[in-house]
Design a protein around this motif. Sequence first.
Motif, mmCIF file in Angstrom:
data_model
loop_
_atom_site.group_PDB
_atom_site.id
_atom_site.type_symbol
_atom_site.label_atom_id
_atom_site.label_comp_id
_atom_site.label_asym_id
_atom_site.label_seq_id
_atom_site.Cartn_x
_atom_site.Cartn_y
_atom_site.Cartn_z
ATOM 1 N N VAL A 30 -14.290 -45.663 -35.565
ATOM 2 C CA VAL A 30 -13.435 -46.289 -36.572
ATOM 3 C C VAL A 30 -13.606 -45.572 -37.908
ATOM 4 N N SER A 31 -12.466 -45.343 -38.583
ATOM 5 C CA SER A 31 -12.476 -44.697 -39.889
ATOM 6 C C SER A 31 -11.379 -45.289 -40.754
ATOM 7 N N ARG A 32 -11.271 -44.785 -41.974
ATOM 8 C CA ARG A 32 -10.184 -45.207 -42.857
ATOM 9 C C ARG A 32 -8.858 -44.713 -42.285
ATOM 10 N N GLN A 33 -7.790 -45.361 -42.638
ATOM 11 C CA GLN A 33 -6.475 -45.030 -42.109
ATOM 12 C C GLN A 33 -6.048 -43.612 -42.471
ATOM 13 N N SER A 34 -6.590 -43.060 -43.532
ATOM 14 C CA SER A 34 -6.215 -41.712 -43.969
ATOM 15 C C SER A 34 -6.864 -40.609 -43.122
ATOM 16 N N GLU A 35 -7.822 -40.969 -42.271
ATOM 17 C CA GLU A 35 -8.519 -39.962 -41.449
ATOM 18 C C GLU A 35 -7.621 -39.480 -40.318
ATOM 19 N N ASN A 36 -7.824 -38.263 -39.903
ATOM 20 C CA ASN A 36 -7.042 -37.620 -38.861
ATOM 21 C C ASN A 36 -7.397 -38.215 -37.493
ATOM 22 N N GLU A 37 -6.401 -38.724 -36.780
ATOM 23 C CA GLU A 37 -6.629 -39.352 -35.478
ATOM 24 C C GLU A 37 -7.117 -38.345 -34.434
ATOM 25 N N LEU A 38 -6.650 -37.096 -34.532
ATOM 26 C CA LEU A 38 -7.097 -36.068 -33.583
ATOM 27 C C LEU A 38 -8.587 -35.781 -33.755
ATOM 28 N N LEU A 39 -9.037 -35.774 -34.992
ATOM 29 C CA LEU A 39 -10.466 -35.580 -35.243
ATOM 30 C C LEU A 39 -11.265 -36.741 -34.667
ATOM 31 N N LEU A 40 -10.771 -37.954 -34.867
ATOM 32 C CA LEU A 40 -11.468 -39.131 -34.334
ATOM 33 C C LEU A 40 -11.490 -39.113 -32.813
ATOM 34 N N ALA A 41 -10.399 -38.685 -32.204
ATOM 35 C CA ALA A 41 -10.356 -38.572 -30.742
ATOM 36 C C ALA A 41 -11.359 -37.531 -30.263
ATOM 37 N N ASN A 42 -11.514 -36.453 -31.016
ATOM 38 C CA ASN A 42 -12.502 -35.425 -30.679
ATOM 39 C C ASN A 42 -13.924 -35.984 -30.788
ATOM 40 N N VAL A 43 -14.193 -36.766 -31.822
ATOM 41 C CA VAL A 43 -15.512 -37.395 -31.995
ATOM 42 C C VAL A 43 -15.801 -38.334 -30.829
ATOM 43 N N LEU A 44 -14.817 -39.145 -30.461
ATOM 44 C CA LEU A 44 -14.980 -40.070 -29.343
ATOM 45 C C LEU A 44 -15.248 -39.317 -28.042
ATOM 46 N N GLY A 45 -14.477 -38.263 -27.804
ATOM 47 C CA GLY A 45 -14.683 -37.451 -26.601
ATOM 48 C C GLY A 45 -16.065 -36.817 -26.572
ATOM 49 N N THR A 46 -16.511 -36.324 -27.726
ATOM 50 C CA THR A 46 -17.845 -35.725 -27.822
ATOM 51 C C THR A 46 -18.925 -36.756 -27.537
ATOM 52 N N LEU A 47 -18.780 -37.949 -28.100
ATOM 53 C CA LEU A 47 -19.750 -39.024 -27.859
ATOM 54 C C LEU A 47 -19.849 -39.340 -26.374
ATOM 55 N N CYS A 48 -18.709 -39.572 -25.738
ATOM 56 C CA CYS A 48 -18.704 -39.932 -24.314
ATOM 57 C C CYS A 48 -19.236 -38.794 -23.447
ATOM 58 N N GLU A 49 -18.861 -37.565 -23.765
ATOM 59 C CA GLU A 49 -19.325 -36.427 -22.975
ATOM 60 C C GLU A 49 -20.828 -36.212 -23.126
ATOM 61 N N ALA A 50 -21.345 -36.318 -24.351
ATOM 62 C CA ALA A 50 -22.787 -36.144 -24.572
ATOM 63 C C ALA A 50 -23.581 -37.245 -23.869
ATOM 64 N N LEU A 51 -23.083 -38.477 -23.929
ATOM 65 C CA LEU A 51 -23.761 -39.566 -23.214
ATOM 66 C C LEU A 51 -23.732 -39.326 -21.712
ATOM 67 N N MET A 52 -22.607 -38.868 -21.210
ATOM 68 C CA MET A 52 -22.472 -38.597 -19.774
ATOM 69 C C MET A 52 -23.432 -37.491 -19.342
ATOM 70 N N LEU A 53 -23.587 -36.463 -20.169
ATOM 71 C CA LEU A 53 -24.505 -35.367 -19.837
ATOM 72 C C LEU A 53 -25.948 -35.857 -19.743
ATOM 73 N N ASN A 54 -26.333 -36.771 -20.620
ATOM 74 C CA ASN A 54 -27.717 -37.256 -20.628
ATOM 75 C C ASN A 54 -27.961 -38.433 -19.698
ATOM 76 N N LEU A 55 -26.973 -39.289 -19.525
ATOM 77 C CA LEU A 55 -27.188 -40.520 -18.749
ATOM 78 C C LEU A 55 -26.590 -40.468 -17.347
ATOM 79 N N ARG A 56 -25.668 -39.560 -17.111
ATOM 80 C CA ARG A 56 -24.973 -39.392 -15.827
ATOM 81 C C ARG A 56 -24.003 -40.519 -15.508
ATOM 82 N N SER A 57 -23.963 -41.548 -16.338
ATOM 83 C CA SER A 57 -23.059 -42.678 -16.114
ATOM 84 C C SER A 57 -22.839 -43.384 -17.443
ATOM 85 N N LEU A 58 -21.670 -43.964 -17.621
ATOM 86 C CA LEU A 58 -21.378 -44.682 -18.858
ATOM 87 C C LEU A 58 -21.252 -46.186 -18.623
ATOM 88 N N ASP A 59 -22.063 -46.723 -17.718
ATOM 89 C CA ASP A 59 -21.979 -48.168 -17.522
ATOM 90 C C ASP A 59 -23.040 -48.882 -18.356
#
Length: 189
Positions: free
Chosen positions: A90-119
């Motif tokens: 979550v960010s201010r409305q003025s923030e770039n949605e593509l950047l936020l989507a990239n941050v979200l993807g990075t978070l999920c991918e990094a967690l998946m690499l370390n945990l092997r599952s996102l449950d």
Amino acid sequence: APSLCPYHPCPQQGDIPSLLCVLILDADGGRICCKYFSPDFALLSEQQAFEKKMFEKSSRTNAKSEAEIVLFDSMVSVYKNSTDAWFFVVSRQSENELLLANVLGTLCEALMLNLRSLDKRVMLDNYETVLLTVDELIDGGMLLETDANSIANRVGMKAANESVAPPETSSFSFAFSSAKESFARSLLR
């Protein structure tokens, strides 16, 4: 404000991507992990009310394959869900949605690499890894890194360094067992 040094201009608002919070909620909207970087959510009650609104606004969608975007209260949120967890950036409305989507993807991918599952169960069992991953990605609301492999490697190194230490001195487990012993002693008095 004008810069005092022509070689190091002051960043204008919006030059440095910043986030208000990162939320990981379970399938019922309960907290798994939440980190707030804004004084707008100083009280726990404000945080919980915001999390409830976010979950209610997004839970009717099916954001498994791609991130979805929702705008409300002058904020933008990019989110997706896995089997039993919802991930929000979550960010201010003025923030770039593509950047936020990239941050979200990075978070999920990094967690998946370390945990092997996102449950939910895996994330709760490895809570320190989840917190370290968020900390390696974002510091004080400022985006630090968008390479999931780098984040996963740094988190893995920190986890390996902690596993070398005796288990009784591990930060979370030590604090938890210490609090449990203290509580038990107070009950016996």
